[in-house]
Motif scaffolding. Structure first.
Motif, PDB file in Angstrom:
ATOM      1  N   MET A   1       0.839  -1.181   0.000  1.00  0.00           N
ATOM      2  CA  MET A   1       0.000   0.000   0.000  1.00  0.00           C
ATOM      3  C   MET A   1       0.880   1.239   0.000  1.00  0.00           C
ATOM      4  N   GLY A   2       0.467   2.265  -0.714  1.00  0.00           N
ATOM      5  CA  GLY A   2       1.247   3.489  -0.838  1.00  0.00           C
ATOM      6  C   GLY A   2       1.017   4.466   0.294  1.00  0.00           C
ATOM      7  N   GLU A   3       1.753   5.563   0.204  1.00  0.00           N
ATOM      8  CA  GLU A   3       1.628   6.611   1.225  1.00  0.00           C
ATOM      9  C   GLU A   3       1.349   7.957   0.562  1.00  0.00           C
ATOM     10  N   ILE A   4       0.685   8.806   1.309  1.00  0.00           N
ATOM     11  CA  ILE A   4       0.423  10.174   0.861  1.00  0.00           C
ATOM     12  C   ILE A   4       1.238  11.105   1.742  1.00  0.00           C
ATOM     13  N   TRP A   5       1.946  12.004   1.115  1.00  0.00           N
ATOM     14  CA  TRP A   5       2.799  12.958   1.816  1.00  0.00           C
ATOM     15  C   TRP A   5       2.264  14.356   1.526  1.00  0.00           C
ATOM     16  N   VAL A   6       2.016  15.157   2.563  1.00  0.00           N
ATOM     17  CA  VAL A   6       1.488  16.511   2.402  1.00  0.00           C
ATOM     18  C   VAL A   6       2.625  17.504   2.608  1.00  0.00           C
ATOM     19  N   ALA A   7       2.790  18.383   1.625  1.00  0.00           N
ATOM     20  CA  ALA A   7       3.843  19.396   1.692  1.00  0.00           C
ATOM     21  C   ALA A   7       3.237  20.779   1.482  1.00  0.00           C
ATOM     22  N   THR A   8       3.764  21.746   2.215  1.00  0.00           N
ATOM     23  CA  THR A   8       3.384  23.137   2.004  1.00  0.00           C
ATOM     24  C   THR A   8       4.591  23.872   1.439  1.00  0.00           C
ATOM     25  N   LYS A   9       4.329  24.748   0.479  1.00  0.00           N
ATOM     26  CA  LYS A   9       5.381  25.540  -0.168  1.00  0.00           C
ATOM     27  C   LYS A   9       4.989  27.009  -0.119  1.00  0.00           C
ATOM     28  N   ALA A  10       5.991  27.882  -0.234  1.00  0.00           N
ATOM     29  CA  ALA A  10       5.749  29.321  -0.141  1.00  0.00           C
ATOM     30  C   ALA A  10       6.348  30.046  -1.332  1.00  0.00           C
ATOM     31  N   LEU A  11       5.503  30.763  -2.048  1.00  0.00           N
ATOM     32  CA  LEU A  11       5.986  31.715  -3.033  1.00  0.00           C
ATOM     33  C   LEU A  11       6.133  33.022  -2.251  1.00  0.00           C
ATOM     34  N   ILE A  12       7.388  33.321  -1.878  1.00  0.00           N
ATOM     35  CA  ILE A  12       7.678  34.460  -1.006  1.00  0.00           C
ATOM     36  C   ILE A  12       8.076  35.662  -1.856  1.00  0.00           C
ATOM     37  N   LEU A  13       7.399  36.780  -1.644  1.00  0.00           N
ATOM     38  CA  LEU A  13       7.701  38.005  -2.380  1.00  0.00           C
ATOM     39  C   LEU A  13       8.373  39.031  -1.480  1.00  0.00           C
ATOM     40  N   TYR A  14       9.307  39.763  -2.093  1.00  0.00           N
ATOM     41  CA  TYR A  14       9.955  40.906  -1.440  1.00  0.00           C
ATOM     42  C   TYR A  14      10.393  41.851  -2.547  1.00  0.00           C
ATOM     43  N   ASN A  15       9.973  43.103  -2.475  1.00  0.00           N
ATOM     44  CA  ASN A  15      10.320  44.110  -3.484  1.00  0.00           C
ATOM     45  C   ASN A  15      10.080  43.623  -4.912  1.00  0.00           C
ATOM     46  N   LYS A  16       8.915  43.015  -5.134  1.00  0.00           N
ATOM     47  CA  LYS A  16       8.462  42.580  -6.454  1.00  0.00           C
ATOM     48  C   LYS A  16       9.318  41.469  -7.060  1.00  0.00           C
ATOM     49  N   ARG A  17       9.996  40.708  -6.201  1.00  0.00           N
ATOM     50  CA  ARG A  17      10.757  39.541  -6.640  1.00  0.00           C
ATOM     51  C   ARG A  17      10.344  38.340  -5.795  1.00  0.00           C
ATOM     52  N   ALA A  18      10.506  37.158  -6.378  1.00  0.00           N
ATOM     53  CA  ALA A  18      10.105  35.916  -5.704  1.00  0.00           C
ATOM     54  C   ALA A  18      11.343  35.120  -5.299  1.00  0.00           C
ATOM     55  N   LEU A  19      11.310  34.579  -4.109  1.00  0.00           N
ATOM     56  CA  LEU A  19      12.435  33.797  -3.614  1.00  0.00           C
ATOM     57  C   LEU A  19      12.379  32.372  -4.159  1.00  0.00           C
ATOM     58  N   ILE A  20      13.478  31.961  -4.808  1.00  0.00           N
ATOM     59  CA  ILE A  20      13.655  30.564  -5.186  1.00  0.00           C
ATOM     60  C   ILE A  20      14.964  30.094  -4.580  1.00  0.00           C
ATOM     61  N   ILE A  21      14.994  28.800  -4.267  1.00  0.00           N
ATOM     62  CA  ILE A  21      16.175  28.225  -3.636  1.00  0.00           C
ATOM     63  C   ILE A  21      16.599  26.982  -4.412  1.00  0.00           C
ATOM     64  N   GLN A  22      17.904  26.769  -4.476  1.00  0.00           N
ATOM     65  CA  GLN A  22      18.451  25.654  -5.245  1.00  0.00           C
ATOM     66  C   GLN A  22      18.812  24.509  -4.299  1.00  0.00           C
ATOM     67  N   ARG A  23      18.285  23.338  -4.604  1.00  0.00           N
ATOM     68  CA  ARG A  23      18.519  22.166  -3.765  1.00  0.00           C
ATOM     69  C   ARG A  23      19.987  21.740  -3.811  1.00  0.00           C
ATOM     70  N   SER A  24      20.484  21.298  -2.672  1.00  0.00           N
ATOM     71  CA  SER A  24      21.795  20.661  -2.627  1.00  0.00           C
ATOM     72  C   SER A  24      21.578  19.161  -2.823  1.00  0.00           C
ATOM     73  N   ASN A  25      22.598  18.370  -2.627  1.00  0.00           N
ATOM     74  CA  ASN A  25      22.416  16.918  -2.727  1.00  0.00           C
ATOM     75  C   ASN A  25      22.121  16.324  -1.351  1.00  0.00           C
TER      76      ASN A  25
END
Length: 137
Positions: A1-25
């Motif tokens: 049987m499988g699993e369900i994972w719930v994740a919340t994400k944020a599109l964060i704005l500051y001075n008309k720009r959006a924060l994106i982050i780059q994953r490491s390994n």
């Protein structure tokens, strides 16, 4: 049987720009991909409390959570389904402190978002008309 994972994400704005982050390994999944801050809920955790905790852990920011932008359901393998809830958030500073889960960050313009985010993330933004709703330069 499988699993369900719930994740919340944020599109964060500051001075008309959006924060994106780059994953490491760090966890071996999505290495070097750009994404929004956020992550999985702990059992019994409130959606917004979990989002606030993840943002603080990953980028060291306290934000104002505005509203839910969209929800997705994605089967990532035959045994795992992710339910993702992406919220619009506002930061009162651009001072980011990354955790070891990420290697870089960018306060991105709309053009940079369109260039750097994965196709599934861009599709989610497009289907839900997110970029048209927001004041991102």
């Amino acid at each position: 049987m499988g699993e369900i994972w719930v994740a919340t994400k944020a599109l964060i704005l500051y001075n008309k720009r959006a924060l994106i982050i780059q994953r490491s390994n760090y966890c071996g999944v999505g290495e070097n991909e750009w994404e929004f801050a956020g992550g999985g809920l702990k059992f019994g955790e409130d959606l917004l409390d979990g989002l606030s905790r993840e943002i603080l852990e990953e980028v060291g920011l306290t934000v104002r959570i505005d509203r839910l932008l969209y929800a997705i359901s994605r089967l990532v393998n035959p045994q795992r389904q992710i339910i993702g809830l992406t919220y619009l958030c506002y930061a009162n500073t651009d001072k980011v402190i990354l955790s070891n889960e990420h290697r870089n960050f960018l306060w991105a313009t709309r053009e940079q978002l369109e260039k750097m985010l994965t196709k599934p993330m861009l599709d989610d933004l497009t289907i839900n008309s997110v970029l048209e709703q927001l004041d991102i330069i």
